[in-house]
Design an enzyme around this catalytic site. Structure first.
Site, mmCIF file in Angstrom:
data_model
loop_
_atom_site.group_PDB
_atom_site.id
_atom_site.type_symbol
_atom_site.label_atom_id
_atom_site.label_comp_id
_atom_site.label_asym_id
_atom_site.label_seq_id
_atom_site.Cartn_x
_atom_site.Cartn_y
_atom_site.Cartn_z
ATOM 1 N N GLN A 140 33.696 -9.067 -20.387
ATOM 2 C CA GLN A 140 32.910 -10.207 -19.938
ATOM 3 C C GLN A 140 31.385 -9.917 -19.193
ATOM 4 O O GLN A 140 31.176 -8.766 -18.724
ATOM 5 C CB GLN A 140 33.962 -10.756 -18.718
ATOM 6 C CG GLN A 140 34.218 -10.009 -17.966
ATOM 7 C CD GLN A 140 35.158 -10.547 -16.672
ATOM 8 O OE1 GLN A 140 35.102 -11.949 -16.550
ATOM 9 N NE2 GLN A 140 35.615 -9.858 -15.856
ATOM 10 N N SER B 62 27.401 -11.479 -15.115
ATOM 11 C CA SER B 62 26.446 -11.277 -13.895
ATOM 12 C C SER B 62 25.097 -11.062 -14.686
ATOM 13 O O SER B 62 25.046 -10.379 -15.867
ATOM 14 C CB SER B 62 26.899 -10.186 -13.036
ATOM 15 O OG SER B 62 28.119 -10.449 -12.732
ATOM 16 N N SER C 177 32.228 -4.718 -17.278
ATOM 17 C CA SER C 177 33.083 -3.809 -17.366
ATOM 18 C C SER C 177 33.515 -2.978 -18.603
ATOM 19 O O SER C 177 33.740 -3.884 -19.435
ATOM 20 C CB SER C 177 34.144 -4.155 -16.579
ATOM 21 O OG SER C 177 34.126 -4.282 -15.127
ATOM 22 N N GLU D 150 41.358 -16.815 -13.597
ATOM 23 C CA GLU D 150 41.170 -15.433 -13.020
ATOM 24 C C GLU D 150 41.504 -15.202 -11.264
ATOM 25 O O GLU D 150 42.191 -14.522 -11.066
ATOM 26 C CB GLU D 150 39.563 -15.074 -13.269
ATOM 27 C CG GLU D 150 39.150 -13.796 -12.419
ATOM 28 C CD GLU D 150 37.755 -13.520 -12.966
ATOM 29 O OE1 GLU D 150 37.047 -13.995 -13.762
ATOM 30 O OE2 GLU D 150 37.200 -12.325 -12.267
ATOM 31 N N ASN E 28 34.372 -12.196 -1.514
ATOM 32 C CA ASN E 28 35.262 -12.546 -0.507
ATOM 33 C C ASN E 28 34.308 -13.461 0.301
ATOM 34 O O ASN E 28 34.973 -14.688 0.893
ATOM 35 C CB ASN E 28 36.000 -11.695 0.240
ATOM 36 C CG ASN E 28 37.026 -11.025 -0.838
ATOM 37 O OD1 ASN E 28 37.310 -11.370 -2.011
ATOM 38 N ND2 ASN E 28 38.134 -10.252 -0.106
ATOM 39 N N GLU E 29 33.277 -13.198 0.597
ATOM 40 C CA GLU E 29 32.297 -14.081 1.088
ATOM 41 C C GLU E 29 32.206 -15.533 0.445
ATOM 42 O O GLU E 29 32.335 -16.620 1.138
ATOM 43 C CB GLU E 29 31.182 -13.633 1.457
ATOM 44 C CG GLU E 29 30.805 -12.572 2.498
ATOM 45 C CD GLU E 29 31.462 -11.415 1.962
ATOM 46 O OE1 GLU E 29 31.235 -11.145 0.909
ATOM 47 O OE2 GLU E 29 32.273 -10.495 2.832
HETATM 48 C C1 LIG Z 1 34.087 -2.606 -10.462
HETATM 49 C C2 LIG Z 1 33.150 -4.174 -10.671
HETATM 50 C C3 LIG Z 1 33.352 -4.524 -12.053
HETATM 51 C C4 LIG Z 1 32.552 -5.765 -12.591
HETATM 52 N N1 LIG Z 1 32.848 -6.192 -13.677
HETATM 53 C C5 LIG Z 1 32.063 -7.335 -13.987
HETATM 54 C C6 LIG Z 1 32.088 -7.765 -15.518
HETATM 55 O O1 LIG Z 1 32.670 -7.179 -16.053
HETATM 56 N N2 LIG Z 1 31.562 -8.707 -15.629
HETATM 57 C C7 LIG Z 1 30.570 -9.456 -14.902
HETATM 58 O O2 LIG Z 1 29.818 -10.179 -15.384
HETATM 59 N N3 LIG Z 1 30.312 -8.987 -13.565
HETATM 60 C C8 LIG Z 1 31.326 -7.811 -13.007
HETATM 61 N N4 LIG Z 1 31.035 -7.354 -11.966
HETATM 62 C C9 LIG Z 1 29.961 -8.179 -10.931
HETATM 63 C C10 LIG Z 1 30.440 -9.167 -9.929
HETATM 64 O O3 LIG Z 1 31.039 -10.220 -10.518
HETATM 65 C C11 LIG Z 1 29.312 -9.311 -8.959
HETATM 66 O O4 LIG Z 1 29.222 -7.955 -8.333
HETATM 67 C C12 LIG Z 1 29.457 -10.421 -8.081
HETATM 68 O O5 LIG Z 1 29.635 -11.578 -8.748
HETATM 69 C C13 LIG Z 1 28.578 -10.370 -6.952
HETATM 70 O O6 LIG Z 1 27.431 -10.200 -7.241
HETATM 71 P P1 LIG Z 1 26.555 -9.060 -6.749
HETATM 72 O O7 LIG Z 1 26.852 -7.853 -7.067
HETATM 73 O O8 LIG Z 1 25.064 -9.527 -7.458
HETATM 74 O O9 LIG Z 1 25.990 -9.272 -5.276
HETATM 75 P P2 LIG Z 1 25.223 -10.541 -4.255
HETATM 76 O O10 LIG Z 1 25.577 -11.572 -5.001
HETATM 77 O O11 LIG Z 1 24.029 -10.171 -4.466
HETATM 78 O O12 LIG Z 1 25.944 -10.241 -2.984
HETATM 79 C C14 LIG Z 1 25.523 -9.321 -1.964
HETATM 80 C C15 LIG Z 1 26.358 -9.577 -0.673
HETATM 81 O O13 LIG Z 1 25.760 -10.649 -0.315
HETATM 82 C C16 LIG Z 1 26.718 -11.594 -0.075
HETATM 83 N N5 LIG Z 1 26.357 -13.276 -0.428
HETATM 84 C C17 LIG Z 1 25.861 -13.645 -1.394
HETATM 85 N N6 LIG Z 1 25.694 -14.778 -1.526
HETATM 86 C C18 LIG Z 1 26.372 -15.207 -0.498
HETATM 87 C C19 LIG Z 1 26.875 -16.506 0.341
HETATM 88 N N7 LIG Z 1 26.132 -17.838 -0.341
HETATM 89 N N8 LIG Z 1 27.226 -16.518 1.075
HETATM 90 C C20 LIG Z 1 27.798 -15.704 1.910
HETATM 91 N N9 LIG Z 1 27.599 -14.266 1.465
HETATM 92 C C21 LIG Z 1 26.981 -14.208 0.318
HETATM 93 C C22 LIG Z 1 27.940 -11.275 -1.038
HETATM 94 O O14 LIG Z 1 29.427 -11.643 -0.620
HETATM 95 C C23 LIG Z 1 27.847 -9.802 -0.979
HETATM 96 O O15 LIG Z 1 28.521 -9.175 0.035
HETATM 97 C C24 LIG Z 1 31.638 -6.504 -11.237
HETATM 98 C C25 LIG Z 1 31.654 -6.015 -10.385
HETATM 99 C C26 LIG Z 1 32.091 -4.739 -9.705
HETATM 100 C C27 LIG Z 1 32.077 -4.362 -8.466
#
Ligand SMILES: Cc1cc2nc3c(=O)[nH]c(=O)nc-3n(C[C@H](O)[C@H](O)[C@H](O)COP(=O)(O)OP(=O)(O)OC[C@H]3O[C@@H](n4cnc5c(N)ncnc54)[C@H](O)[C@@H]3O)c2cc1C
Lengths: 332, 381
Positions: B125, B128, B160, B241, B365-366
């Site tokens: 997928q 991101s 992933s 999901e 989870n946020e």
């Molecule tokens: C093991 C793993 C596998 C993954 N696999 C895939 C995949 O296959 N395909 C894919 O597309 N993505 C994948 N992801 C990405 C995942 O979907 C993103 O990590 C997720 O959506 C969070 O985005 P970010 O990492 O940019 O964090 P950010 O959005 O930058 O967030 C960072 C922190 O800020 C907090 N935050 C952000 N916005 C808010 C808000 N409005 N209110 C409160 N808190 C907030 C978040 O909760 C988090 O704690 C994977 C991630 C992991 C860890």
């Protein structure tokens, strides 16, 4: 596998809810000791678990569990769980069951891990366990010592009575029914009340978060407040199924019933305590008053959470059941 | 309410249990984040598929058995309890397939589903982007209209196992004048046409990858649903999901049982033992709750945003269970599968690291708590 309530069970809960909404407003819970009692008797709440040959409905705990959630939702005062759930089991076969089913025999119960009898001063009959033996004691033979405490609409009493040697005497009857099933049933009913109280506390807190404004906005728009309430929603959402499953296990007499009841009480108690703690925080100082009705639910959560074995006791039972046995019996 | 299983459900469970007892490899397969391990897991998927066990709830014509949701949950309980390998095809099977069933054309169903069921084609997928994580609608990757199809440009990340997989799916901005949730289109694309840069995860393995699109040409029949409708369609995927299919209770009940076995030895610290009992109970709560959800879905009800509650609950439970296991094991718990002293082939450590991702992926989870507060409880945005 069908994890859903029947239409009849849902309808009964809805009826109880309507009756309580009409006859147990918070101001009644503040001043009356047994509000809505006769109305609940009319709709058959006290006969639900009484066998049909004694003019009851002969239903099971699963049929009653949602109705008990509703009694918790309004923090209903009075020995309702004791009369409607514990007494039918403790008085099995007794001619008094007819009166019980009609709602004209109020029963206070002190069995198992209970230390005090709730609402004993209102009771027409007290069931008191002594040295592992349950006795039915008439009010005239019982000595009550009030033990005042935090929940002023669920008053506790130490109960004593004289036993002439081991024999029965006028007003003191040795009961033959085993106590454990009654304890299990009433513990599940109280767990359901805790779930109901938690649901009310969540709704009320959300309501407050929508109306109270600070910094020019609704306080419910602050993320810190949102996340506190979201955590309560999650806790309640996942406590309730354990309570329903415990009712099922008790009705069926499953070998896991003891474990399931401990699970239900511990989970419901914790969820409700979280709901209470959060409700107070979200309300701020107005929640810390007697003027607001909130305190009725806070006190009820604290008192029910400790009743019939508190969270710590049930958790230690669970620990023994889950870690002490040879293999968790999870599914067939 | 009847928490007993029907004779048919019991029979199904017995069949699955028996099959697993005969087929689950004795030694764990190598990690599916490595090239070798990925192929070993693909072979395992083929073995499942040969007996129609890879996608039990799908219709027979696509390789399934038309099993009910409850039967699928039973399958999952047995699957994870048996210690069977991780599902390398899961992103396709559980996240894309429901969307293809709802929005795909008959040709797309025919073209993609049977190959997915057999793991002949494994999907990654691609939602991101570097600047679009939680705020997915900020995505910048774009699709340009060309004769008979589209050209894709931009960058996706954290995809992933994309360096081992065959196909990808995700959203691209197809209307350059659009903003946020509008003007997005849902594409499927062969990974062979995309530049894939592997990214090593916490455990050092290439569990996810960055994808670079520099004008990849995609024919119209790889668009899922109508152009411009991508957001709505993708949300249908994420709600399944977060709902039922991403993490079935079977995973957590199996972990809880293993944890209980670990904690049963004499001399377990009573405080930890208490937390173990509680974790076991929470796994049971998630299990019961999910049977309730399955029943509501079967009755035609929607679960919608309520599924966010499940996501918060299982992901935090999973972290708790693995943290407890490591506490019980002490220093040994931190040894990986290569160490002679490792407990259970290092599975607790692998599981611990993976559990830590649970509160991040599939909507942090946020974000889930925001959804619960705003859409379940009705608090202001
Ligand atoms: C093991 C793993 C596998 C993954 N696999 C895939 C995949 O296959 N395909 C894919 O597309 N993505 C994948 N992801 C990405 C995942 O979907 C993103 O990590 C997720 O959506 C969070 O985005 P970010 O990492 O940019 O964090 P950010 O959005 O930058 O967030 C960072 C922190 O800020 C907090 N935050 C952000 N916005 C808010 C808000 N409005 N209110 C409160 N808190 C907030 C978040 O909760 C988090 O704690 C994977 C991630 C992991 C860890």
């Amino acid at each position: 596998m069908n994890f859903a309530f029947t239409d009849d069970q849902l309808a009964l809960a809805a009826t109880v809810r309507e009756v309580l909404a009409a006859h147990c407003p918070a101001r009644a819970a503040r001043t009356e000791r047994t509000p809505a009692w006769s109305r609940l008797a009319e709709i058959g709440l006290f006969g639900l678990l009484v066998p049909e040959e004694h003019d009851g409905l002969g239903l099971g705990l699963l049929d009653a569990v949602l109705a008990f959630e509703e009694t918790g939702r309004v923090a209903l005062p009075g020995p309702v769980a004791e009369t409607a759930v514990a007494a039918p089991v403790l008085l099995a076969g007794d001619p008094l069951l007819g009166k019980l089913a009609a709602g004209s025999l109020r029963v206070s119960v002190r069995v198992g891990d209970q230390v005090y009898s709730p609402d004993a001063d209102l009771a027409d009959l007290l069931v008191v366990e002594r040295d592992g033996v349950p006795y039915a004691v008439t009010p005239g033979r019982a000595r009550l010592t009030p033990q005042s405490g935090v929940d002023r609409s669920r008053r506790l009493f130490a109960v004593d009575f004289d036993l002439e040697s081991d024999a029965e005497s006028d007003g003191v009857t040795r009961l033959t029914a085993p106590v454990a099933p009654a304890i299990r049933a009433v513990t599940v009913a109280v767990a359901a009340q805790l779930v109901g109280a938690a649901r009310h506390l969540l709704e009320t807190s959300v309501g407050h978060a929508l109306t109270r404004r600070q910094f020019g906005v609704q306080i419910g728009s602050f993320q810190a407040v949102k996340h506190l309430l979201a955590d309560v929603a999650v806790a309640v959402e996942f406590a309730a199924p354990l309570v329903y499953a415990a009712a099922f296990a008790v009705d069926r007499g499953l070998p896991t019933a003891g474990r399931d009841v401990a699970a239900a009480k511990a989970a419901a108690g914790e969820a409700a305590e979280l709901a209470a703690r959060t409700a107070l925080q979200v309300h701020g100082a107005i929640g810390y008053t007697e003027e607001l009705d909130l305190h009725l639910w806070l006190a009820r959560v604290w008192s029910l959470s400790a009743a019939y074995g508190g969270t710590a006791l049930h958790r230690s039972r669970l620990r023994a059941e889950i870690l002490g046995s040879a293999g968790p019996v999870r599914w067939p | 309410m009847d928490l007993d299983f029907t004779p048919a459900e019991r029979e199904f469970r017995a069949e699955v249990r028996d099959w697993l007892a005969r087929h689950v490899p004795a030694a764990p397969l190598p990690s599916m984040d490595t090239g070798e391990g990925f192929e070993a897991h693909r072979e395992w998927e083929r073995l499942l598929a040969a007996d129609r066990l890879s996608v039990v709830s799908w219709p027979v014509e696509y390789g399934g058995r038309g099993a009910s949701l409850v039967e699928w949950l039973i399958f999952e309980e047995e699957y994870w309890a048996a210690g069977a390998p991780g599902r390398v095809g899961q992103n396709g099977i559980f996240l894309l397939a429901p969307t293809i069933f709802s929005y795909g054309t008959a040709e797309q169903r025919e073209r993609f589903l049977p190959a997915m069921a057999r793991a002949d084609e494994v999907w990654a997928q691609a939602w991101s982007e570097p600047e679009a994580g939680s705020d997915l609608a900020a995505l910048r990757s774009r699709a340009e209209r060309v004769e008979g199809g589209w050209r894709l440009y931009g960058q996706k990340t954290w995809s992933s196992r994309a360096c081992h997989a065959d196909w990808g799916f995700g959203l691209f901005r197809s209307d350059p004048a659009s903003a946020r949730h509008r003007g997005l289109t849902y594409f499927m694309f062969p990974l062979a046409d995309v530049t894939v840069r592997p990214i090593a995860q916490l455990d050092g393995e290439h569990g996810f990858a960055e994808l670079f699109f520099d004008g990849v040409e995609i024919p119209d029949d790889l668009v899922l649903g109508a152009p411009g409708e991508g957001w709505r369609i993708a949300m249908a995927t994420t709600s399944s999901e977060r709902g039922l299919t991403l993490r079935s209770p079977g995973r957590f009940t199996a972990t809880a049982d293993r944890l209980v076995r670990l904690a049963r030895s004499d001399g377990t610290d009573p405080v930890l033992a208490d937390q173990v009992a509680r974790a076991w109970l929470d796994a049971e709560a998630y299990r019961l709750h999910t049977f309730g959800t399955a029943r509501r879905l079967a009755a035609g009800e929607e679960i919608g945003s309520a599924s966010s509650m499940g996501k918060v609950f299982w992901s935090e439970l999973d972290v708790r269970m693995h943290t407890l296991a490591l506490r019980l094991l002490g220093e040994r718990g931190l040894l990986d599968g290569g160490a002679p002293g490792a407990e259970d082939g290092g599975r607790w450590l692998d599981g611990f690291l993976f559990s830590l991702a649970g509160p991040i992926y599939a909507g942090t989870n946020e974000i889930q708590r925001n959804i619960i507060a705003e859409r379940v409880l009705g608090l202001p945005r």
